[in-house]
Design an enzyme around this catalytic site. Structure first.
Site, PDB file in Angstrom:
ATOM      1  N   GLY A  27       0.244  -1.457   2.376  1.00  0.00           N
ATOM      2  CA  GLY A  27       0.196  -0.858   1.057  1.00  0.00           C
ATOM      3  C   GLY A  27      -0.038   0.634   1.242  1.00  0.00           C
TER       4      GLY A  27
ATOM      5  N   GLY B  86       1.956   3.010   2.938  1.00  0.00           N
ATOM      6  CA  GLY B  86       3.223   3.910   2.889  1.00  0.00           C
ATOM      7  C   GLY B  86       3.749   3.862   4.094  1.00  0.00           C
ATOM      8  CE  LYS B  87       1.990  -0.794   8.033  1.00  0.00           C
ATOM      9  NZ  LYS B  87       1.379  -1.100   6.550  1.00  0.00           N
ATOM     10  CB  THR B  88       8.005   0.713   5.190  1.00  0.00           C
ATOM     11  OG1 THR B  88       7.294  -0.190   5.802  1.00  0.00           O
ATOM     12  CG2 THR B  88       9.539   0.753   5.039  1.00  0.00           C
ATOM     13  CB  SER B  89       7.377   5.484   2.492  1.00  0.00           C
ATOM     14  OG  SER B  89       7.647   4.451   1.345  1.00  0.00           O
TER      15      SER B  89
ATOM     16  CG  ASP C 102       5.921  -6.475   8.212  1.00  0.00           C
ATOM     17  OD1 ASP C 102       5.970  -7.763   8.209  1.00  0.00           O
ATOM     18  OD2 ASP C 102       5.431  -5.800   7.227  1.00  0.00           O
TER      19      ASP C 102
ATOM     20  CB  THR D 113       8.745  -2.313  -1.970  1.00  0.00           C
ATOM     21  OG1 THR D 113       9.908  -1.341  -1.840  1.00  0.00           O
ATOM     22  CG2 THR D 113       8.495  -2.910  -0.559  1.00  0.00           C
TER      23      THR D 113
END
Length: 588
Positions: free
Chosen positions: A28, A30-33, A55, A512
């Site tokens: 949560g 913000g790694k993906t963003s 992931d 998400t």
């Protein structure tokens, strides 16, 4: 070390990018963003970029607005950028056939069947996904068409396990003389040994690989980032950068919620561990909009806006529905059973699990609070607890030792020296930890027969692997129950019994986390597990806010809460609390 506010993706990255970049951190944060935004910035600068999610519950598809699979796919609107998801189940199918195929028609059918049974568990899923990861990391030819490879990883505990595997499997292969493993004939692994060694070397090559630690300005996130930094150091990974995401400054001092949010972040940063302070650091501000789509991702660090958003405000029954306290009162009335908090990383599962366990204990119930998350620390979160609340943790190292001793004392009894040596060798396999943790999970669930057991689960992908293991073990039990512990035999029936196990799907009022929880609900249904209720956590909707950033985020909540209401699920809306130490900040 000063914080470079807003440098991220404003024409240039705040650090010189190596060929390989890893983004990791607590769920949560913000790694993906940030991984997506970095990939877009590098591609916009004219380089060829491959973006990879490791992931099991990847969000790349939704964030980028494309449908991805295990083959690189060019991203529309971003020349030079391709992306893929490592699909563990697909990788496992390919791995099984690669191992079993050469023996078909050569060995007797019974021997082939035996190998296939060995390859039916969660260990195979893990090693197969790891194989795909290793190819992209250690085989330069596999990614020769790209200048940069960016890995968007699973939450920290799962990622550390992934990063440890190159050394673990290489050591096991080097020291194994028996020719077999829990993954079948060892020849199937020896063929990959050079690849594992190359992956191991690439991770530690500071000129080739940078690991980007992403954290939020809150104490739990920073504490986990420091633990991760220390473990990475122990693994020999030295080239580490820190990004603080969601840093908030309240220009309107009259907004109590905004002031509390800023104060919490400032206090966390003031107490930042010394190890993190030593890292090169970049701060990214909390944004007033959701990070879905390329246009929005390009705005990170610029202070811009992705453009007008049409907000449809509907009559929202979720806002006026049950409260978490009312759900806990209904659970308490049952007297015993298992409560599991599930959902995407960073939605507040640990915080809610601690709160639920504490309330049940204060109502006079006997309660065990534990976690299946390799990176969770429920004990620290539950320091002030009633006498009827016992806090435990499934410790992989301790469970592996206990399981190994048990096997040696039972299956190893009566073996000659050579047989015992072979058994000990097999137990040194990295798969042994997976089996031991699963057994401990089954034992924990069994305690719900006499009291309440509240389980804080790992983020979605890791939890799904655990449930897949439960189904795999259950199938094995049906074939051969003799010698299988009672807790393992009864695990899946207990999880499927809605009177025994109450699953709470925890989410944030954002696209998400809600969509991932909906997919988790679908996966649970395939396992015949029905959630007890949803909890929408850290919501601004019930609160009076005047800060422009928080007001914009509250307006965006309306769309997502309306979608959840239309989904027809039972849900409780839990507001953001200024007086509760946050497991998660507002937003993901």
């Amino acid at each position: 070390m000063y914080a470079r506010i807003g440098l991220l993706l404003m024409g240039a990255l705040p650090f010189a990018p190596t060929r390989i970049l890893f983004f990791t951190g607590k769920g949560g944060v913000g790694k993906t963003s940030l991984a997506c935004a970095t990939a877009i910035r590098l591609a916009d600068a004219g380089t060829r970029v491959l973006l990879v999610s490791t992931d099991p519950a990847s969000n790349l598809d939704e964030v980028l607005g494309v449908t991805l699979d295990s083959v690189p796919k060019a991203l529309p609107g971003v020349p030079g950028l391709s992306a893929l998801n490592i699909d563990p189940e697909q990788a496992a199918r390919a791995y099984r056939e690669r191992v079993v195929g050469p023996y078909r028609g050569v060995l007797p059918a019974a021997a082939v069947t035996s190998i296939e049974e060995q390859l039916s568990g969660a260990c195979t899923v893990e090693i197969a996904a790891f194989d795909e990861f290793s190819k992209l990391l250690g085989d330069a030819n596999a990614t020769s068409a790209f200048d940069h490879v960016i890995f968007d990883t699973a939450p920290t505990g799962h990622t550390l396990r992934l990063l440890e595997l190159p050394a673990a499997w290489s050591t096991f292969i080097d020291t194994n003389v028996g020719g077999t493993s829990c993954l079948g004939p060892l020849s199937g692994l020896k063929a990959q040994q050079s690849l594992y060694a190359a992956s191991h070397a690439a991770l530690r090559d500071e000129t080739q690989t940078t690991l980007v630690l992403v954290a939020r300005p809150d104490a739990p996130s920073l504490a986990e980032a420091e633990r991760t930094r220390n473990e990475l150091h122990q693994l020999g990974i030295r080239n580490v950068q820190l990004i603080l995401n969601g840093v908030f400054h309240a220009p309107n001092t009259g907004d109590a919620i905004a002031a509390a949010l800023e104060a919490r972040g400032r206090a966390a940063l003031d107490d930042m561990p010394a190890g993190l302070r030593s890292l090169p650091r970049t701060d990214v501000p909390l944004l007033p909009f959701g990070l879905i789509g390329v246009d929005a991702l390009r705005q990170i660090g610029t202070g811009g806006s992705p453009g007008p958003t049409r907000v449809e405000v509907a009559a929202d029954p979720v806002e006026h529905g049950e409260t978490l306290n009312e759900l806990v009162a209904q659970i308490a009335a049952r007297g015993k059973g298992v409560v599991m908090t599930m959902g995407k990383g960073g939605v507040g599962k640990t915080t809610l699990a601690v709160r639920i366990a504490t309330q049940l204990a204060r109502a006079g119930r006997l309660v065990v609070l534990t976690t299946t998350d390799p990176a969770a620390h429920v004990d620290a979160a539950a320091r002030e607890r009633p006498a009827t609340l016992h806090v435990a943790r499934i410790d992989p190292a301790a469970e592996t030792r206990r399981y190994t001793e048990e096997v040696l004392a039972t299956a190893g009894q009566g073996l000659d020296a050579q047989g015992r040596a072979l058994l000990e060798e097999d137990l040194r396999s990295p798969c042994t930890e997976e089996i031991a943790v699963f057994r401990a999970f089954a034992d924990t669930v069994a305690q719900g027969e006499d009291q309440f057991v509240v389980i804080d689960t790992a983020p979605t992908g890791h939890t799904l692997l655990l449930l897949d293991a439960a189904e795999a073990y259950h199938r094995e039990v049906l074939r051969k129950a003799s010698g299988t512990p009672d807790a393992v035999q009864r695990l899946l029936p207990r999880l499927r019994d809605p009177q025994f196990t109450m699953v709470l799907l925890v989410t944030l009022p954002e696209a998400t986390p809600i969509h991932e929880a909906m997919q988790l609900e679908h996966d649970l249904a395939r396992a015949d597990i029905t959630p007890f209720a949803w909890v929408v956590n850290q919501s601004l909707t019930p609160l009076a806010v005047t800060d422009p950033v928080l007001r914009a985020r509250r307006r965006h909540e309306a769309v997502h809460l309306g979608e959840l209401a239309a989904h027809g699920t039972r849900a409780a809306l839990e507001p953001w609390h200024a007086d509760v130490p946050a497991a998660d900040p507002v937003g993901a």
